[in-house]
Design a protein around this motif. Structure first.
Motif, PDB file in Angstrom:
ATOM      1  N   LEU A  90       0.999  10.418  -4.358  1.00 19.89           N
ATOM      2  CA  LEU A  90       1.665  11.809  -3.912  1.00 19.89           C
ATOM      3  C   LEU A  90       2.537  12.278  -5.178  1.00 19.89           C
ATOM      4  O   LEU A  90       2.397  13.426  -5.322  1.00 19.89           O
ATOM      5  N   MET A  91       3.229  11.320  -5.762  1.00 20.61           N
ATOM      6  CA  MET A  91       4.135  11.860  -6.914  1.00 20.61           C
ATOM      7  C   MET A  91       3.066  12.220  -8.270  1.00 20.61           C
ATOM      8  O   MET A  91       3.514  13.312  -8.807  1.00 20.61           O
ATOM      9  N   ALA A  92       2.014  11.637  -8.242  1.00 22.53           N
ATOM     10  CA  ALA A  92       0.934  12.276  -9.274  1.00 22.53           C
ATOM     11  C   ALA A  92       0.330  13.630  -8.925  1.00 22.53           C
ATOM     12  O   ALA A  92       0.151  14.169  -9.896  1.00 22.53           O
ATOM     13  N   LEU A  93       0.370  13.800  -7.694  1.00 20.62           N
ATOM     14  CA  LEU A  93      -0.195  15.418  -7.353  1.00 20.62           C
ATOM     15  C   LEU A  93       0.719  16.441  -8.158  1.00 20.62           C
ATOM     16  O   LEU A  93       0.128  17.619  -8.196  1.00 20.62           O
ATOM     17  N   ALA A  94       1.960  16.020  -8.142  1.00 20.87           N
ATOM     18  CA  ALA A  94       2.697  17.070  -8.821  1.00 20.87           C
ATOM     19  C   ALA A  94       2.342  17.390 -10.422  1.00 20.87           C
ATOM     20  O   ALA A  94       2.578  18.419 -10.745  1.00 20.87           O
TER      21      ALA A  94
ATOM     22  N   GLU B 268      14.569  -6.885  -9.838  1.00 10.76           N
ATOM     23  CA  GLU B 268      13.258  -6.376  -9.559  1.00 10.76           C
ATOM     24  C   GLU B 268      13.202  -4.919  -9.950  1.00 10.76           C
ATOM     25  O   GLU B 268      14.088  -4.421  -9.609  1.00 10.76           O
ATOM     26  N   ASP B 269      12.171  -4.609 -10.604  1.00 13.05           N
ATOM     27  CA  ASP B 269      11.729  -3.181 -10.952  1.00 13.05           C
ATOM     28  C   ASP B 269      11.170  -2.654  -9.838  1.00 13.05           C
ATOM     29  O   ASP B 269       9.998  -2.903  -9.574  1.00 13.05           O
ATOM     30  N   LYS B 270      11.780  -1.619  -9.093  1.00 14.49           N
ATOM     31  CA  LYS B 270      11.302  -1.038  -8.067  1.00 14.49           C
ATOM     32  C   LYS B 270      10.689   0.397  -8.242  1.00 14.49           C
ATOM     33  O   LYS B 270      10.333   1.021  -7.345  1.00 14.49           O
ATOM     34  N   ALA B 271      10.470   0.682  -9.505  1.00 12.60           N
ATOM     35  CA  ALA B 271       9.737   2.079  -9.641  1.00 12.60           C
ATOM     36  C   ALA B 271       8.099   2.142  -9.261  1.00 12.60           C
ATOM     37  O   ALA B 271       7.535   1.059  -9.579  1.00 12.60           O
ATOM     38  N   ILE B 272       7.922   3.008  -8.765  1.00 13.48           N
ATOM     39  CA  ILE B 272       6.491   3.209  -8.396  1.00 13.48           C
ATOM     40  C   ILE B 272       5.753   4.330  -9.043  1.00 13.48           C
ATOM     41  O   ILE B 272       4.545   4.600  -8.903  1.00 13.48           O
ATOM     42  N   ALA B 273       6.506   5.046  -9.848  1.00 16.39           N
ATOM     43  CA  ALA B 273       6.033   6.156 -10.539  1.00 16.39           C
ATOM     44  C   ALA B 273       4.849   5.584 -11.758  1.00 16.39           C
ATOM     45  O   ALA B 273       5.374   4.665 -12.304  1.00 16.39           O
ATOM     46  N   GLY B 274       3.783   6.206 -11.828  1.00 21.85           N
ATOM     47  CA  GLY B 274       2.714   5.862 -12.788  1.00 21.85           C
ATOM     48  C   GLY B 274       1.409   5.259 -12.344  1.00 21.85           C
ATOM     49  O   GLY B 274       0.279   5.337 -12.940  1.00 21.85           O
TER      50      GLY B 274
ATOM     51  N   ALA C 118       0.857  -1.127   0.042  1.00 19.88           N
ATOM     52  CA  ALA C 118       0.116   0.157   0.002  1.00 19.88           C
ATOM     53  C   ALA C 118       0.830   1.253  -0.043  1.00 19.88           C
ATOM     54  O   ALA C 118       0.361   2.421  -0.452  1.00 19.88           O
ATOM     55  N   MET C 119       1.968   1.202   0.497  1.00 15.83           N
ATOM     56  CA  MET C 119       2.772   2.376   0.787  1.00 15.83           C
ATOM     57  C   MET C 119       3.373   2.748  -0.663  1.00 15.83           C
ATOM     58  O   MET C 119       3.618   3.978  -0.739  1.00 15.83           O
ATOM     59  N   GLN C 120       3.768   1.867  -1.294  1.00 14.66           N
ATOM     60  CA  GLN C 120       3.975   2.087  -2.851  1.00 14.66           C
ATOM     61  C   GLN C 120       2.878   2.878  -3.668  1.00 14.66           C
ATOM     62  O   GLN C 120       3.152   3.890  -4.363  1.00 14.66           O
ATOM     63  N   LEU C 121       1.729   2.202  -3.396  1.00 13.19           N
ATOM     64  CA  LEU C 121       0.616   2.847  -4.269  1.00 13.19           C
ATOM     65  C   LEU C 121       0.312   4.472  -3.577  1.00 13.19           C
ATOM     66  O   LEU C 121       0.136   5.409  -4.282  1.00 13.19           O
ATOM     67  N   LEU C 122       0.531   4.656  -2.434  1.00 15.45           N
ATOM     68  CA  LEU C 122       0.274   6.118  -1.684  1.00 15.45           C
ATOM     69  C   LEU C 122       1.480   7.003  -2.129  1.00 15.45           C
ATOM     70  O   LEU C 122       1.167   8.008  -2.639  1.00 15.45           O
ATOM     71  N   LEU C 123       2.708   6.319  -2.273  1.00 12.32           N
ATOM     72  CA  LEU C 123       3.803   7.304  -2.690  1.00 12.32           C
ATOM     73  C   LEU C 123       3.565   7.616  -4.188  1.00 12.32           C
ATOM     74  O   LEU C 123       3.871   8.754  -4.553  1.00 12.32           O
TER      75      LEU C 123
ATOM     76  N   GLY D 291       0.414   5.753  -9.542  1.00  8.65           N
ATOM     77  CA  GLY D 291      -0.562   6.686  -8.763  1.00  8.65           C
ATOM     78  C   GLY D 291      -1.194   7.867  -9.763  1.00  8.65           C
ATOM     79  O   GLY D 291      -2.311   8.080  -9.410  1.00  8.65           O
ATOM     80  N   LEU D 292      -0.487   7.886 -10.887  1.00  6.61           N
ATOM     81  CA  LEU D 292      -1.480   8.732 -11.876  1.00  6.61           C
ATOM     82  C   LEU D 292      -2.362   7.950 -12.663  1.00  6.61           C
ATOM     83  O   LEU D 292      -3.451   8.427 -12.894  1.00  6.61           O
ATOM     84  N   ALA D 293      -2.302   6.572 -12.758  1.00  7.53           N
ATOM     85  CA  ALA D 293      -3.319   5.608 -13.269  1.00  7.53           C
ATOM     86  C   ALA D 293      -4.458   5.737 -12.140  1.00  7.53           C
ATOM     87  O   ALA D 293      -5.712   5.765 -12.511  1.00  7.53           O
ATOM     88  N   ASP D 294      -4.229   5.830 -10.992  1.00 10.54           N
ATOM     89  CA  ASP D 294      -5.343   5.841  -9.792  1.00 10.54           C
ATOM     90  C   ASP D 294      -6.062   7.077  -9.881  1.00 10.54           C
ATOM     91  O   ASP D 294      -7.430   7.253  -9.739  1.00 10.54           O
ATOM     92  N   ALA D 295      -5.125   8.284 -10.021  1.00  8.32           N
ATOM     93  CA  ALA D 295      -5.958   9.521 -10.163  1.00  8.32           C
ATOM     94  C   ALA D 295      -6.727   9.727 -11.222  1.00  8.32           C
ATOM     95  O   ALA D 295      -7.677  10.558 -11.142  1.00  8.32           O
ATOM     96  N   LEU D 296      -6.474   9.123 -12.211  1.00  8.98           N
ATOM     97  CA  LEU D 296      -7.164   9.246 -13.524  1.00  8.98           C
ATOM     98  C   LEU D 296      -8.395   8.141 -13.796  1.00  8.98           C
ATOM     99  O   LEU D 296      -9.138   8.112 -14.833  1.00  8.98           O
ATOM    100  N   ASN D 297      -8.191   7.163 -12.748  1.00 11.72           N
ATOM    101  CA  ASN D 297      -9.031   6.159 -12.589  1.00 11.72           C
ATOM    102  C   ASN D 297      -9.002   5.110 -13.887  1.00 11.72           C
ATOM    103  O   ASN D 297     -10.082   4.826 -14.543  1.00 11.72           O
ATOM    104  N   VAL D 298      -7.975   4.944 -14.451  1.00 13.48           N
ATOM    105  CA  VAL D 298      -7.652   4.055 -15.201  1.00 13.48           C
ATOM    106  C   VAL D 298      -6.909   3.076 -15.002  1.00 13.48           C
ATOM    107  O   VAL D 298      -6.116   2.052 -15.664  1.00 13.48           O
TER     108      VAL D 298
END
Length: 404
Positions: A77-81, A386-392, A69-74, A394-401
């Motif tokens: 927060l990055m998507a807010l930018a 392992e790919d540890k990137a978390i960006a993207g 969940a913390m990865q999704l939350l972070l 959050g943006l999908a969650d904000a855009l509901n996709v």
């Protein structure tokens, strides 16, 4: 020879989860959304994915989801930018002339549509990189910007051609996604092409156009949209029949696209085969409709009872005095809270029904109709970093996709 034949025997995928298990998981999560002001949704999403993954078995081994969940939350927060400046643009445009505002809103809408393509690809990367089977992690390479540009360019062609280029667009995007997907050090392959989609699509397109156009034309001829008159239900009947035929044509095509595109996925010597039938998709949507209507009827009955207590004077002989109800809202915090809470319940009931019947239903259709041949060819696959990137995500969650 016997051993080789045994290796080629299809191995079915199995989904062991139940709707009741998911319902209890969702209800518990929704109850925690209120006191956490919605923040618990990142934990709820994580638990949902673990439910889907852990209950999906291939050759006796279940999938594993390692995201948290913390990865999704972070990520959110990055998507807010991205969204904070957009909100500033919306405010600025609201102060301009109508022509400037319309132009500006159109450009912002195009930007958001482009960002949706980027977010879809990055969210898929997030889910794949946290999906394991037999201890081997999946992954996705490729460029999210390239995928977004492809999707955006195809969307412009879709508008220019009234949707006629859809088979080419769908095949191109399916190909890009799967040819950049990995299982350990083994890259997926994809054998699908537009020719597999063209026949079902243009047949469905023709049926939907004729049925929808004829239904609308007959409804207009019957005077269904002349508001000065009092149209009967029969005046709208041709439109409803045309809409139903159009819906069935869409489901027919959807079943063919999913079946043929999923069945074009390859992984070395392993081949996926999926069968999804139109009647199964129809049953899924019918169940969703029944579940949604039932929940709304129950909420409506409960809402009338509650409002009858907190604003009793506004309900007389089964009728609502809106003026008196508004005065109760202005002078009674309890009435206002009851209405706000009822609105949230309506939204929750829709999300609950959609997840329970559409989300779970679609997953079960794909898993239940899937089988894989050549699984033994994957025994020598090696793990990759392992790919540890978390960006993207959050943006999908904000855009509901986001998916699942």
């Amino acid at each position: 020879m016997v051993e080789a034949n045994q290796q080629q025997e299809p191995v079915p995928a199995v989904f062991t989860g139940t709707r009741r298990e998911l319902a209890w998981l969702l209800l518990g999560g929704y109850l925690l959304l209120v006191p956490t002001i919605g923040l618990y949704r990142f934990w709820l999403t994580t638990w949902k994915r673990r439910f889907y993954w852990a209950n999906t078995e291939i050759d006796g081994d279940a999938l594993e989801y390692t995201g948290n969940a913390m990865q999704l939350l972070l990520g959110f927060l990055m998507a807010l930018a991205v969204f904070v400046p957009l909100y500033g643009v919306f405010f600025y445009l609201s102060t301009q002339s109508l022509e400037t505002a319309l132009t500006g809103y159109s450009l912002v809408a195009a930007l958001i549509w482009f960002l949706m393509g980027y977010a879809i690809y990055r969210a898929r990367d997030f889910r794949l990189s946290r999906t394991l089977w037999r201890g081997i992690r999946c992954d996705q390479t490729g460029s999210a910007w390239s995928y977004a540009l492809r999707r955006f360019g195809w969307s412009l062609l879709m508008l220019a051609s009234a949707g006629l280029v859809y088979p080419f667009m769908a095949a191109n995007l399916w190909t890009y996604r799967y040819r950049h997907s990995w299982y350990g050090d083994r890259r997926f392959g994809f054998t699908g092409n537009w020719k597999q989609l063209a026949g079902p699509f243009y047949l469905s397109y023709a049926v939907a156009t004729v049925a929808g156009g004829a239904g609308l034309g007959m409804a207009v001829g019957n005077g269904a949209f002349i508001f000065a008159s009092s149209p009967d239900f029969q005046d709208f009947l041709p439109l409803l029949i045309g809409g139903a035929v159009t819906g069935l044509a869409i489901l027919f095509y959807q079943s063919r696209e999913l079946t043929r595109m999923f069945s074009a996925v390859r992984l070395g010597g392993a081949a996926l085969s999926v069968t999804i039938r139109m009647r199964s998709l129809l049953g899924m949507y019918v169940q969703f409709g029944i579940g949604l209507v039932s929940s709304y009827v129950a909420l409506a009955i409960g809402g009338v009872v509650v409002l009858g207590v907190v604003a009793s004077g506004a309900f007389v002989n089964g009728e609502i005095d809106l003026a008196l109800l508004m005065r109760h809202m202005q002078g009674s915090v309890m009435t206002l809270l009851a209405i706000v809470f009822g609105y949230l319940l309506l939204l929750g009931a829709f999300s609950f029904s959609a997840e329970l019947f559409l989300g779970l239903g679609f997953w079960k259709l794909v898993a239940g109709g899937a089988s894989i041949t050549g699984l033994d060819s994957l025994r020598d696959v090696r793990a990759r970093a392992e790919d540890k990137a978390i960006a993207g995500e959050g943006l999908a969650d904000a855009l509901n996709v986001g998916g699942y």
